[in-house]
Structure formats: C-alpha cells, structure tokens
Write a protein that holds these residues in place. Structure first.
Motif, PDB file in Angstrom:
ATOM      1  N   PRO A 196     -12.795   8.281  -6.956  1.00 49.16           N
ATOM      2  CA  PRO A 196     -11.176   7.380  -7.209  1.00 49.16           C
ATOM      3  C   PRO A 196     -10.458   8.496  -6.639  1.00 49.16           C
ATOM      4  CG  PRO A 196     -12.282   7.240  -9.245  1.00 49.16           C
ATOM      5  CD  PRO A 196     -12.828   8.262  -8.734  1.00 49.16           C
ATOM      6  N   ASP A 197      -9.799   7.840  -5.705  1.00 50.49           N
ATOM      7  CA  ASP A 197      -8.522   8.248  -4.953  1.00 50.49           C
ATOM      8  C   ASP A 197      -7.079   7.462  -4.724  1.00 50.49           C
ATOM      9  OD1 ASP A 197      -7.040  10.422  -3.413  1.00 50.49           O
ATOM     10  OD2 ASP A 197      -8.329   9.929  -1.607  1.00 50.49           O
ATOM     11  N   PRO A 198      -6.977   6.919  -6.104  1.00 49.08           N
ATOM     12  CA  PRO A 198      -5.472   6.063  -5.745  1.00 49.08           C
ATOM     13  C   PRO A 198      -4.698   6.569  -4.581  1.00 49.08           C
ATOM     14  CG  PRO A 198      -5.591   6.924  -7.513  1.00 49.08           C
ATOM     15  CD  PRO A 198      -6.512   7.611  -7.047  1.00 49.08           C
ATOM     16  N   ARG A 199      -3.809   5.912  -4.378  1.00 50.43           N
ATOM     17  CA  ARG A 199      -2.311   5.649  -3.309  1.00 50.43           C
ATOM     18  C   ARG A 199      -1.569   5.132  -3.398  1.00 50.43           C
ATOM     19  NH1 ARG A 199      -6.377   6.700   1.962  1.00 50.43           N
ATOM     20  NH2 ARG A 199      -8.442   8.209   1.093  1.00 50.43           N
ATOM     21  N   PHE A 200      -0.240   5.685  -3.194  1.00 47.73           N
ATOM     22  CA  PHE A 200       0.978   5.003  -3.220  1.00 47.73           C
ATOM     23  C   PHE A 200       0.841   4.632  -1.647  1.00 47.73           C
ATOM     24  CE2 PHE A 200       2.668   7.675  -6.457  1.00 47.73           C
ATOM     25  CZ  PHE A 200       2.585   6.664  -7.135  1.00 47.73           C
ATOM     26  N   VAL A 201       0.982   3.476  -1.533  1.00 54.41           N
ATOM     27  CA  VAL A 201       1.166   2.649  -0.245  1.00 54.41           C
ATOM     28  C   VAL A 201       2.688   1.921   0.496  1.00 54.41           C
ATOM     29  CG1 VAL A 201       0.183   0.623   1.900  1.00 54.41           C
ATOM     30  CG2 VAL A 201      -1.288   1.456  -0.332  1.00 54.41           C
ATOM     31  N   PHE A 202       3.441   2.723   1.693  1.00 58.25           N
ATOM     32  CA  PHE A 202       4.523   2.096   1.971  1.00 58.25           C
ATOM     33  C   PHE A 202       4.660   1.538   2.515  1.00 58.25           C
ATOM     34  CE2 PHE A 202       5.499   5.781  -1.139  1.00 58.25           C
ATOM     35  CZ  PHE A 202       6.410   5.663  -1.849  1.00 58.25           C
ATOM     36  N   GLN A 203       5.759   0.578   3.950  1.00 54.93           N
ATOM     37  CA  GLN A 203       5.116  -0.115   5.095  1.00 54.93           C
ATOM     38  C   GLN A 203       6.908  -0.669   5.150  1.00 54.93           C
ATOM     39  OE1 GLN A 203       2.212  -2.083   6.712  1.00 54.93           O
ATOM     40  NE2 GLN A 203       4.193  -1.376   8.618  1.00 54.93           N
ATOM     41  N   PHE A 204       7.019   0.720   6.602  1.00 53.99           N
ATOM     42  CA  PHE A 204       7.957   0.034   6.969  1.00 53.99           C
ATOM     43  C   PHE A 204       8.542  -1.063   7.536  1.00 53.99           C
ATOM     44  CE2 PHE A 204       8.366   4.951   7.636  1.00 53.99           C
ATOM     45  CZ  PHE A 204       9.111   4.980   7.804  1.00 53.99           C
ATOM     46  N   ASP A 205       9.841  -2.277   6.954  1.00 59.57           N
ATOM     47  CA  ASP A 205       9.733  -3.019   7.679  1.00 59.57           C
ATOM     48  C   ASP A 205      10.310  -3.274   9.147  1.00 59.57           C
ATOM     49  OD1 ASP A 205      10.215  -5.921   6.656  1.00 59.57           O
ATOM     50  OD2 ASP A 205      12.334  -6.226   6.579  1.00 59.57           O
ATOM     51  N   GLY A 206      10.761  -2.453   9.923  1.00 57.66           N
ATOM     52  CA  GLY A 206      11.094  -2.372  11.358  1.00 57.66           C
ATOM     53  C   GLY A 206      10.712  -0.545  11.651  1.00 57.66           C
ATOM     54  N   GLU A 207      11.384  -1.066  12.693  1.00 59.86           N
ATOM     55  CA  GLU A 207      10.923   0.563  13.616  1.00 59.86           C
ATOM     56  C   GLU A 207      11.977   2.151  13.706  1.00 59.86           C
ATOM     57  OE1 GLU A 207       9.610  -0.304  18.060  1.00 59.86           O
ATOM     58  OE2 GLU A 207      11.368  -2.170  17.055  1.00 59.86           O
TER      59      GLU A 207
END
Length: 481
Positions: A196-207
């Motif tokens: 297992p290699d759990p990760r937090f994932v973040f996403q920019f909502d724009g440039e």
C-alpha cells in the motif's frame, strides 16, 4: 481575488488546520476544521528488485545456453500499458545472499481506478502478468533495433486484489531462463512485491497564474483546502495580497542572495511568485522566482547553463524560510523539453548555504507535458532520476546522490510526490499526489502544492521569447484597496 470558502461550518475567521490521525484501518487521514476527515486515496506500489543472473557452466558453447562474459546484461520490465522500464542485471556465481542490501530495479504505481480495471476483467481472461525480457550486451538501439541479444523471458502472474491494504510478495527467488539440450539452464533471481502507498491528492481549480482554489480529491469528493495568490515582485517593491506577511529586512536579504546579480539582457521574465493560503487566509507556503528566466545571448531560449530558479518557502519564526530550490531551463535538441532540477535546502537558521540535496532532475515534454516526480525508491517512469539505494551520501550536488544521512531531518523515502503538468498553450490545472508519510501538517502539504505551481509556471517562463505569454503573466496585478 481568492474566494473565501466556508466548509463544514468553518468561516474565514477560523484557521482550517490540516492534521493527521489514524482511522479504524490504521491509515492516516486528513482532519479538517470542524472535525470532518477525508481518507487519502488508495495507491499500490509494485516493485521489482534484487535482480541477479546465474549461468550454467558448459564445456562447449551452444546458442541455447547463456554464457558469462564481460559484456553486461540488462532487462526490460513491462506491466500492462505502463511505460517499459530498463534495469541492469548483475552476474552471480553463488546463491543470492540473504544479507544483501535490497535493491529496486523498477517501480510501478497503481491507482484505485487502475486496480478496478484489472479486477473488472472477464473471468475468462488471464491474470495480469509482469513480463521481463533479459538481454546480453549494452542498452540502447541502432537504427531503431535493440542492440542487446535476447537471452530469455520470464513472466510473473499477479493477484492485486487487496494489495491496497496489505503488502503481498508475488515472487522471491530464482526462475529458469532457457534450456540447452542436456537440460541445464540459466537462473534469474528477482523479488516482486506490492504494498500500500496511500496518497493525498490535490487538484488546482484553475491555472496557477489565475489565483485558483486547490481541492483535495478523494473518490468523487472535492474538498477545498487551499487558495493560491499569484503576484509580481519587482525590485524592492512587491505587489501581493494583504494576507501575505511583510518580509523582514533579513528575509529580503537572503531571498535576494539566492538570485543572480549579473547583468541581464532585455529578454527576461522575473518577479513571479505564488502564495498558498489555508481557508482562513493564513499563508502556509510560497514559491518565489529568485533568478529571472533570461534568454541566452544570441537566442530566444533559457539555456541549461543559465537557468531560472524558484525558492519554495515555508513560514517559520515570523518570516519565510527556504525549503527547496527549483531550477528550470529549455532543453535543446529534438525533445525540446523543459529541463528541471529540484533540491532540498538545509535548515541553517537564517544562515546561507549553497549546498542542497538533489531530489529530482529530468525533463518534461513541452508539447505534451508530463509528470514531475520525486521518487526515492528506484526508477519511476523514466521522468525522474532513479536512486541507487546502496550509494553512500558524499556529494550533495550530485544528481545521482540524494544525501541519505547528511541531515538529521532528511527523511524522504520512497514515493514523495508527483504533479501532472500540461504542455505549452494548454490549460493546465496541476494534479498533485503526495505520499501520506510525508504530510504531518498543513505546511507540509502546502509546500508540495507550491512546488507543483512553480514547475507549472516554469513551463511558461521557459517558453521561447519569440512567443507571447498570456496577460496574467505579463501585466502586474492592481494593488488591493
């Protein structure tokens, strides 16, 4: 202006700290203000290591028997449609020693969607297999044809169900490779495991240059956790949001010391910065361009010999402190890529030091984009410099030496972070993955988000100077009233 967002009853006046605790399965989760929590996304790390080749002793050479020679051996490791990885295979005359330091030859990262696709295959379909082709000779190709001679192939079937919650060893030992008429054959040693290699994932909502929000992603849930503020630094005057603390004279001094004091021609891009805030408006990380991106003499491109650079900053003791340094340039040749080097900065308590530990050095395709990766557990996808885990730490500036043991706080191991970056002229909303083991507080996660913004902005900073940038990168922001 960044939007002030209310989430789970938290107003903009309440600091929305990100803390960690363990859930019932023992997996660390982010705890937002108000007590709400979000699990990290499940990932599986599939590794291949401990490679060795043992050959039989034959009185007469035959084409079907592998013979030891001075020429090297290597193998190509393939899993499904993921990029093929290549590794050197050492010879051995004895059994693989039990006490030998484990080595990693290849690493594949599988998300939850990847696992679901593999589990959703027809019952009549064969199990997914890891396929390894072993060659003698040197790596490379001539006129598109591999230069090595194929010695044999091995295949290891994998059952990946449940590996997102428990480690599984699929093979650890020897496999026969080829046979001669008398039945003798070469032996290939390898270790294949998933963990297992759990990760937090973040996403920019724009440039990044449009001062977007940043969401944490978990399945179909999108939770706002940060806002970004893009601004310009020009000389000693800085255009910024009111929430950014005023720099002290000492911080301005060392900040300028990281930049270049040389004479600069007219073609340059300078002064960009981006600050990451939590939902209360408190700054928790920043990326500041400290060396302008300057066109090399007689050209319209930023060269490797004269790169631009960013400092990734974290708050501490009432001011900003350098955490990492990112250099970027425009590669020449057919690839015409964005070259980069990221190094971790030592904590000198306000002092200055030029030495750093290089964590990643590679290039991204300027047309298609790619993934910026820091992975200190072996080769990843060919986009990040692989680590020789048995190499001693002697030279902090070496691209193949990651300084293990140099600093007490240098605890980065395995997969650290990855950021998906689009190519030139495309709308880029970076997606950032950070390993759970490297996030202990808000500032940890925010520093990686700021780094992702810096590498994305470097794609624009390294554009040919004959090309125009979008207005957000060319015009200073108005001062806030």
């Amino acid at each position: 202006m960044p939007r002030q967002t209310e989430t789970n009853g938290c107003s903009s006046k309440v600091r929305s700290d990100v803390r960690l605790r363990k859930n019932r399965r023992g997996i660390e989760v982010i705890v937002l203000c108000g007590g709400a929590s979000m699990d990290p996304c499940p990932f599986v790390r599939l590794t291949v290591g401990n490679l060795a080749l043992k050959v039989p002793v034959a009185s007469k050479p035959t084409r079907s028997v592998v013979h030891p020679s001075s020429s090297p051996c290597f193998c190509k490791i393939k899993f499904k449609k993921l990029p093929v990885q290549t590794a050197v295979v050492p010879f051995t005359e004895n059994q693989f020693p039990d006490g030998q330091v484990p080595s990693t030859a290849a690493t594949f990262h599988l998300s939850k969607s990847d696992l679901e696709k593999l589990a959703g295959k027809s019952l009549f379909a064969s199990r997914p297999c890891l396929k390894i082709s072993i060659y003698s000779g040197r790596r490379g190709s001539t006129c598109g044809v591999d230069s090595g001679r194929l010695l044999g192939k091995v295949s290891v079937p994998l059952v990946l169900a449940g590996t997102e919650s428990r480690a599984t060893v699929f093979h650890n030992g020897w496999i026969s490779v080829g046979k001669d008429p008398k039945g003798s054959c070469a032996q290939f040693h390898l270790n294949v495991k998933a963990e297992p290699d759990p990760r937090f994932v973040f996403q920019f909502d724009g440039e990044p240059e449009c001062s977007p929000q940043v969401f944490q992603i978990q399945g179909n849930i999108r939770q706002p956790v940060f806002t970004c503020k893009f601004s310009f630094r020009t000389g000693d005057r800085t255009q910024r949001s009111r929430s950014l603390p005023t720099e002290s004279s000492s911080s301005r001094g060392w900040l300028s010391s990281f930049g270049s004091e040389r004479e600069r021609p007219g073609k340059e891009r300078k002064g960009w910065s981006i600050t990451v805030h939590d939902l209360s408006g408190s700054p928790v990380a920043a990326a500041s361009m400290v060396t302008p991106f300057v066109a090399s003499p007689g050209s319209d491109r930023v060269s490797r010999s004269n790169p631009g650079s960013w400092l990734i900053l974290r708050p501490g003791d009432g001011t900003w402190k350098p955490w990492g340094r990112l250099e970027a340039w425009r590669e020449r040749g057919g690839s015409d890529g964005l070259g980069y080097r990221f190094e971790l900065m030592p904590d000198t308590n306000g002092g200055m030091s030029a030495a750093g530990i290089v964590l990643a050095e590679s290039a991204l395709n300027t047309n298609k984009g790619g993934k910026f990766v820091i992975d200190l557990g072996g080769s990843s996808t060919g986009r990040s410099t692989p680590v020789n885990s048995t190499s001693p730490a002697c030279s902090p500036r070496s691209s193949g030496d990651y300084g293990y043991g140099l600093w007490p706080y240098c605890v980065y191991r395995g997969f650290v972070m990855g950021a998906s970056i689009e190519g030139e002229g495309k709308c880029s909303k970076p997606r950032v993955e950070v390993s759970v083991q490297h996030v202990n507080c808000t500032e940890d996660a925010a520093a990686f988000v700021a780094l992702a913004a810096a590498i994305d902005l470097s794609m624009d900073a390294c554009r040919l100077f004959s090309q125009r940038l979008r207005k957000e990168l060319c015009q200073p922001l108005d001062f806030l009233a």
